[in-house]
Design an enzyme around this catalytic site. Structure first.
Site, PDB file in Angstrom:
ATOM      1  N   TYR A  52       0.824  -1.214   0.000  1.00 45.73           N
ATOM      2  CA  TYR A  52       0.000   0.000   0.000  1.00 45.73           C
ATOM      3  C   TYR A  52       0.865   1.274   0.000  1.00 45.73           C
ATOM      4  CZ  TYR A  52      -3.573  -3.350   1.576  1.00 45.73           C
ATOM      5  OH  TYR A  52      -4.401  -4.432   1.700  1.00 45.73           O
ATOM      6  N   HIS A 112       0.916 -11.728   1.678  1.00 41.53           N
ATOM      7  CA  HIS A 112      -0.153 -10.994   0.997  1.00 41.53           C
ATOM      8  C   HIS A 112      -0.820 -11.820  -0.109  1.00 41.53           C
ATOM      9  CE1 HIS A 112      -1.292  -6.560   0.020  1.00 41.53           C
ATOM     10  NE2 HIS A 112      -2.306  -7.359  -0.250  1.00 41.53           N
TER      11      HIS A 112
HETATM   12  N1  LIG Z   1      -5.285  -8.752   1.193  1.00 47.58           N
HETATM   13  C1  LIG Z   1      -5.616  -8.191   0.046  1.00 47.58           C
HETATM   14  O1  LIG Z   1      -5.196  -8.631  -1.042  1.00 47.58           O
HETATM   15  C2  LIG Z   1      -6.528  -7.007   0.068  1.00 47.58           C
HETATM   16  C3  LIG Z   1      -7.154  -6.585  -1.118  1.00 47.58           C
HETATM   17  C4  LIG Z   1      -8.006  -5.487  -1.041  1.00 47.58           C
HETATM   18  C5  LIG Z   1      -8.219  -4.836   0.156  1.00 47.58           C
HETATM   19  N2  LIG Z   1      -7.578  -5.250   1.299  1.00 47.58           N
HETATM   20  C6  LIG Z   1      -7.773  -4.565   2.612  1.00 47.58           C
HETATM   21  O2  LIG Z   1      -9.168  -4.429   2.852  1.00 47.58           O
HETATM   22  C7  LIG Z   1      -9.483  -3.065   3.026  1.00 47.58           C
HETATM   23  C8  LIG Z   1     -10.881  -2.765   2.560  1.00 47.58           C
HETATM   24  O3  LIG Z   1     -11.094  -3.140   1.216  1.00 47.58           O
HETATM   25  P1  LIG Z   1     -11.232  -2.099   0.010  1.00 47.58           P
HETATM   26  O4  LIG Z   1     -10.469  -0.852   0.309  1.00 47.58           O
HETATM   27  O5  LIG Z   1     -10.892  -2.849  -1.227  1.00 47.58           O
HETATM   28  O6  LIG Z   1     -12.796  -1.800  -0.121  1.00 47.58           O
HETATM   29  P2  LIG Z   1     -14.061  -1.498   0.846  1.00 47.58           P
HETATM   30  O7  LIG Z   1     -13.638  -1.347   2.249  1.00 47.58           O
HETATM   31  O8  LIG Z   1     -15.082  -2.501   0.479  1.00 47.58           O
HETATM   32  O9  LIG Z   1     -14.581  -0.115   0.261  1.00 47.58           O
HETATM   33  C9  LIG Z   1     -13.863   1.064   0.373  1.00 47.58           C
HETATM   34  C10 LIG Z   1     -14.675   2.165  -0.327  1.00 47.58           C
HETATM   35  O10 LIG Z   1     -15.880   2.413   0.399  1.00 47.58           O
HETATM   36  C11 LIG Z   1     -15.945   3.803   0.769  1.00 47.58           C
HETATM   37  N3  LIG Z   1     -16.551   3.878   2.103  1.00 47.58           N
HETATM   38  C12 LIG Z   1     -16.102   3.320   3.258  1.00 47.58           C
HETATM   39  N4  LIG Z   1     -16.964   3.542   4.269  1.00 47.58           N
HETATM   40  C13 LIG Z   1     -17.980   4.257   3.734  1.00 47.58           C
HETATM   41  C14 LIG Z   1     -19.175   4.789   4.273  1.00 47.58           C
HETATM   42  N5  LIG Z   1     -19.502   4.610   5.559  1.00 47.58           N
HETATM   43  N6  LIG Z   1     -19.998   5.491   3.453  1.00 47.58           N
HETATM   44  C15 LIG Z   1     -19.670   5.679   2.153  1.00 47.58           C
HETATM   45  N7  LIG Z   1     -18.542   5.190   1.570  1.00 47.58           N
HETATM   46  C16 LIG Z   1     -17.716   4.482   2.360  1.00 47.58           C
HETATM   47  C17 LIG Z   1     -14.526   4.289   0.752  1.00 47.58           C
HETATM   48  O11 LIG Z   1     -14.473   5.656   0.419  1.00 47.58           O
HETATM   49  P3  LIG Z   1     -14.009   6.768   1.499  1.00 47.58           P
HETATM   50  O12 LIG Z   1     -12.547   6.523   1.731  1.00 47.58           O
HETATM   51  O13 LIG Z   1     -14.303   8.041   0.792  1.00 47.58           O
HETATM   52  O14 LIG Z   1     -14.831   6.559   2.723  1.00 47.58           O
HETATM   53  C18 LIG Z   1     -13.920   3.465  -0.381  1.00 47.58           C
HETATM   54  O15 LIG Z   1     -14.205   4.064  -1.638  1.00 47.58           O
HETATM   55  C19 LIG Z   1      -8.380  -2.352   2.248  1.00 47.58           C
HETATM   56  O16 LIG Z   1      -8.288  -0.989   2.538  1.00 47.58           O
HETATM   57  C20 LIG Z   1      -7.194  -3.161   2.652  1.00 47.58           C
HETATM   58  O17 LIG Z   1      -6.780  -2.798   3.972  1.00 47.58           O
HETATM   59  C21 LIG Z   1      -6.756  -6.342   1.264  1.00 47.58           C
END
Ligand SMILES: NC(=O)c1ccc[n+]([C@@H]2O[C@H](COP(=O)([O-])OP(=O)(O)OC[C@H]3O[C@@H](n4cnc5c(N)ncnc54)[C@H](OP(=O)(O)O)[C@@H]3O)[C@@H](O)[C@H]2O)c1
Length: 282
Positions: A52, A112
């Site tokens: 990240y 990862h």
């Molecule tokens: N291990 C892996 O390979 C892997 C892959 C992907 C992700 N991850 C981890 O999982 C975490 C979460 O997954 P993700 O980032 O893919 O997607 P997510 O958490 O499903 O969605 C994030 C999106 O939702 C928005 N959001 C969050 N809370 C909100 C709310 N209450 N109201 C409106 N919009 C909201 C965020 O925008 P705002 O920032 O504007 O709120 C962002 O655009 C990552 O950040 C990372 O730490 C791990």
């Protein structure tokens, strides 16, 4: 850990707060600010990764929050890039993460992605050694399928406590979940809001309206209704932090849980995965 009762899931010796802050795509000052605010308001779990590119900012947010290191659960991940999964490189990479985060240890260190270039017979013992040396309290994996986990467990002499994978209402992970449950490994849901897609779903919106909460909270509550899961929604917007955390207190009826559970199509992955992704279970 703080004793605030915001729910802990246990695997091996690990006590993991059910809802953490994801930080993928949190960058710069926004990342510093959101991590600081999250810890100040009571988040007890932060998820980052070398890939990240924000470990320094996460570390700065931790420092500015003034919250002591033993009061929250911190995860980072080692990326297979540059053959870091080679045992010595993996150990060096873990040390670099601690340096960038400016912490003595993390609570959870994950591989990862699986990486066929370097066998798990080499990487898993290296990960276990890092735990024994105290650089991480626990170890786990991410984006592993069942075959990878079976293989990894052969070489692990400490528990693998988590498999972090894509999970939200639009994807089925029944086969993987059943396997993980049998092996006392938690499913850690990444992209738990389907990167925003849950906000536009009529069934989720209808249930949210009924409970007077947001669709984000319904998606998180649905994920956390199963005691074998934790979730790490990402936000860089301080205004979204509290609502996401409050999802822990939202209770859905059996009928609502089933309605949301029926949204997923088999193998209905929503998130684009890289071409080195493994064969997913279904
Ligand atoms: N291990 C892996 O390979 C892997 C892959 C992907 C992700 N991850 C981890 O999982 C975490 C979460 O997954 P993700 O980032 O893919 O997607 P997510 O958490 O499903 O969605 C994030 C999106 O939702 C928005 N959001 C969050 N809370 C909100 C709310 N209450 N109201 C409106 N919009 C909201 C965020 O925008 P705002 O920032 O504007 O709120 C962002 O655009 C990552 O950040 C990372 O730490 C791990």
């Amino acid at each position: 850990m703080r004793t605030k009762n915001y729910n802990i899931r246990t695997a091996g010796q690990a006590n993991i707060p059910v809802l953490g802050l994801g930080t993928w795509q949190s960058t710069g000052q926004d990342c510093v600010d959101v991590v600081k605010k999250a810890l100040e308001m009571g988040y007890e779990h932060i998820d980052t990764a070398q890939a990240y590119g924000n470990e320094k900012e996460v570390g700065e947010g931790i420092k500015q929050s003034g919250v002591a290191r033993d009061k929250f659960f911190l995860t980072t991940k080692i990326f297979p890039d540059d053959m870091k999964f080679e045992p010595e490189k993996l150990k060096a990479a873990a040390k670099k993460s601690l340096k960038d985060l400016d912490v003595e240890y993390v609570d959870l260190l994950l591989l990862h992605w699986p990486d066929d270039r370097v066998p798990l017979s080499e990487t898993i013992p290296a990960l276990c050694e890092l735990q024994k040396q105290g650089l991480t309290r626990h170890i786990g994996v991410s984006n592993f399928n069942i075959d990878h986990i079976i293989e990894a467990k052969k070489y692990a002499d400490v528990p693998i406590v988590v498999n972090q994978v894509e999970f939200h209402p639009f994807i089925k992970q029944d086969t993987l979940q059943a396997f993980l449950n049998n092996h006392h490994i938690l499913l850690e849901a990444y992209s738990p809001l389907a990167r925003g897609d849950v906000f536009d779903n009529d069934i989720i919106k209808e249930i949210a309206d009924k409970h007077n909460v947001t669709p984000a909270q319904i998606s998180l509550a649905w994920i956390l209704s199963d005691k074998h899961r934790v979730a790490i929604p990402k936000t860089s917007n301080p205004d979204h932090l509290q609502g996401n955390l409050d999802a822990v207190g939202v209770e859905l009826s059996a009928e609502e849980l089933e309605k949301i559970g029926s949204l997923a199509s088999s193998n209905g992955r929503k998130i684009e995965h890289p071409d080195y992704s493994p064969e997913w279970d279904d």
